[in-house]
Design a protein around this motif. Structure first.
Motif, PDB file in Angstrom:
ATOM      1  N   GLN A 205       0.867  -1.185   0.000  1.00 52.11           N
ATOM      2  CA  GLN A 205       0.000   0.000   0.000  1.00 52.11           C
ATOM      3  C   GLN A 205       0.901   1.233   0.000  1.00 52.11           C
ATOM      4  O   GLN A 205       1.372   1.680   1.054  1.00 52.11           O
ATOM      5  CB  GLN A 205      -0.931  -0.013   1.217  1.00 52.11           C
TER       6      GLN A 205
ATOM      7  N   ARG B 130      -2.722   7.727  -3.046  1.00 52.68           N
ATOM      8  CA  ARG B 130      -2.671   6.433  -2.370  1.00 52.68           C
ATOM      9  C   ARG B 130      -3.086   5.336  -3.339  1.00 52.68           C
ATOM     10  O   ARG B 130      -3.812   5.585  -4.308  1.00 52.68           O
ATOM     11  CB  ARG B 130      -3.626   6.398  -1.168  1.00 52.68           C
TER      12      ARG B 130
ATOM     13  N   TYR C 133      -5.595   1.446  -0.780  1.00 55.06           N
ATOM     14  CA  TYR C 133      -5.994   1.940   0.538  1.00 55.06           C
ATOM     15  C   TYR C 133      -7.484   1.691   0.766  1.00 55.06           C
ATOM     16  O   TYR C 133      -7.872   1.005   1.710  1.00 55.06           O
ATOM     17  CB  TYR C 133      -5.674   3.422   0.658  1.00 55.06           C
TER      18      TYR C 133
END
Length: 229
Positions: free
Chosen positions: A71, A86, A89
């Motif tokens: 991640q 991101r 996530y």
């Protein structure tokens, strides 16, 4: 036995990364190299006020019965402006992009808060208001990041994601504490998972190790490494 193996793994990883660093402030997962808000106005003659600051973080999730997955998160800050991206996530094979506004202050009790709004795309398509922030007093720090995802497909995609930590730093280079998370990136028996954290810092490098649901038959191990520049 699964709990013992998970705890042993966490301890070994922690000991391998424990290197002392003088004069470093512990950085939690939720506050990856977030800069302090400059007090002076932007001035072309003031180089520091014009500079961007960046950070990169990679978390590795070891979920028993599921796949091991990364991640990553990257951030960019320029004074009040906060940008963030991101992946994996909100869900696996899903990305999100964020823009926020940096706030901060305090001396004895230092605080930072960044309200944000983001767009989610991939397996989940949504808009999401969110935040990240921290409060520190002496050797104690509480840090948290959260978002509420309003999915475009159905109400089942509407969900509050959160990661929070309460830590104490006996020395500048290491910290221990408690952590909680709410996520739908993988299946779990509990919406809110709780666990332990041990973190270590060296200059701009920070590493942390988490053991969630340590009293369950299935424990989840998360390792993170971050670098600010």
């Amino acid at each position: 036995m699964m709990l013992t193996r998970a705890a042993t793994t966490l301890l070994v990883l922690a000991l391998c990364c424990a290197s002392p660093a003088s004069g470093q402030t512990a950085a939690s997962r939720t506050q990856v190299a977030t800069p302090a808000t400059p007090a002076e106005p932007e001035n072309p003659e003031n180089g520091a006020a014009r500079e961007w600051t960046f950070s990169a973080m990679l978390s590795g999730y070891n979920v028993p019965g599921d796949r091991l997955y990364p991640q990553p998160t990257v951030t960019a800050d320029r004074r009040r402006l906060h940008l963030e991206a991101r992946y994996n996530y909100e869900d696996l094979d899903t990305g999100s992009a964020w823009v926020g506004y940096n706030l901060g202050g305090g001396e004895k009790v230092a605080w930072e808060l960044t309200p944000m709004v983001g767009g989610v795309f991939g397996n989940v398509v949504a808009v999401a208001p969110g935040y990240r922030g921290s409060v520190g007093w002496r050797k104690l720090e509480f840090a948290s990041e959260g978002e509420y995802v309003f999915g475009s497909k159905d109400d089942e995609e509407w969900f509050f994601y959160n990661w929070s930590e309460l830590t104490v730093a006996p020395a500048d280079w290491w910290r221990v504490g408690l952590a909680t998370q709410r996520t739908r990136a993988y299946a779990a028996d509990r919406d809110t998972q709780r666990g332990l954290v041990a973190g270590f810092s060296y200059r701009s490098l920070d590493a942390a190790f988490y053991l969630f649901n340590p009293d369950d038959d299935v424990s989840i191990v998360v390792a993170t490494v971050s670098f600010g520049f």
